[in-house]
Scaffold this motif. Structure first.
Motif, PDB file in Angstrom:
ATOM      1  N   MET A   1      12.233   0.525 -16.964  1.00  0.00           N
ATOM      2  CA  MET A   1      12.212   1.531 -18.014  1.00  0.00           C
ATOM      3  C   MET A   1      13.247   2.600 -17.663  1.00  0.00           C
ATOM      4  SD  MET A   1       8.985   3.798 -19.441  1.00  0.00           S
ATOM      5  CE  MET A   1       8.100   2.430 -20.142  1.00  0.00           C
ATOM      6  N   PRO A   2      14.094   2.967 -18.632  1.00  0.00           N
ATOM      7  CA  PRO A   2      15.121   3.985 -18.358  1.00  0.00           C
ATOM      8  C   PRO A   2      14.500   5.341 -18.009  1.00  0.00           C
ATOM      9  CG  PRO A   2      15.543   2.876 -20.461  1.00  0.00           C
ATOM     10  CD  PRO A   2      14.207   2.417 -19.973  1.00  0.00           C
ATOM     11  N   LEU A   3      15.246   6.098 -17.218  1.00  0.00           N
ATOM     12  CA  LEU A   3      14.774   7.412 -16.787  1.00  0.00           C
ATOM     13  C   LEU A   3      14.478   8.330 -17.967  1.00  0.00           C
ATOM     14  CD1 LEU A   3      14.161   9.462 -14.555  1.00  0.00           C
ATOM     15  CD2 LEU A   3      16.606  10.025 -14.546  1.00  0.00           C
ATOM     16  N   TRP A   4      15.331   8.302 -19.002  1.00  0.00           N
ATOM     17  CA  TRP A   4      15.139   9.204 -20.138  1.00  0.00           C
ATOM     18  C   TRP A   4      13.812   8.938 -20.834  1.00  0.00           C
ATOM     19  CZ3 TRP A   4      14.272   7.330 -24.933  1.00  0.00           C
ATOM     20  CH2 TRP A   4      14.698   6.028 -25.211  1.00  0.00           C
ATOM     21  N   SER A   5      13.383   7.661 -20.892  1.00  0.00           N
ATOM     22  CA  SER A   5      12.111   7.362 -21.554  1.00  0.00           C
ATOM     23  C   SER A   5      10.931   7.860 -20.717  1.00  0.00           C
ATOM     24  CB  SER A   5      11.979   5.874 -21.869  1.00  0.00           C
ATOM     25  OG  SER A   5      12.072   5.109 -20.686  1.00  0.00           O
TER      26      SER A   5
END
Length: 166
Positions: free
Chosen positions: A1-5
């Motif tokens: 999962m991307p950091l921004w999410s």
């Protein structure tokens, strides 16, 4: 999962927890003015080190004018937000804050001359539609503008939409 999410989920969780805590404090007798003032002071204290660290290039006159305008707009908006949380049911009043992107689209166009593309407009339509659907059953049964806290939250959404452009 991307950091921004992960950061977005964390922000949503923290905002929800803060709203629940604030509502509890308001219902126990804390005034909306004091609660929102404390919130603004805490936010300023947390943001100040970052601003000093980054030392952005600013025009002092323009910054002071923008700060004065947003102080008035956000002061009234935070007061109204506190009243909405204290008086209304969270499941009905909180979705109404999703109307602020609609106001932001209009104020961005009028104040800044921004022209949003189709994707942005569709995203805002989805947000507003979701806000309406979330409170639809209660709103239709009791009347959206007659429900306690709803008018205060609508005022907050409008002021935050305008304040973001300023």
């Amino acid at each position: 999962m991307p950091l921004w999410s992960l950061l977005a989920l964390g922000a949503a969780g923290c905002t929800t927890a803060a709203d629940l805590l604030l509502r509890s404090l308001l219902r126990q007798g804390l005034t909306a003015r004091l609660a929102m003032g404390a919130s603004c002071c805490l936010t300023t204290l947390l943001a100040l080190p970052l601003i000093l660290l980054l030392q952005p290039a600013i025009q002092a006159g323009a910054l002071l004018a923008a700060l004065a305008a947003t102080a008035v707009i956000n002061g009234v908006a935070f007061w109204s937000y506190g009243r909405a949380l204290a008086r209304g049911e969270l499941s009905l009043v909180l979705p109404l804050i999703n109307l602020s992107p609609l106001v932001l689209l209009l104020s961005g166009w009028l104040v800044l001359g921004e022209r949003p593309d189709t994707g942005v407009v569709l995203g805002v339509v989805l947000l507003v539609s979701g806000a309406i659907l979330l409170g639809r059953s209660d709103a239709l049964r009791r009347g959206l503008l007659r429900a306690p806290g709803s008018r205060a939250m609508l005022l907050t959404a409008v002021l935050w939409g305008i304040g973001a452009s300023v």
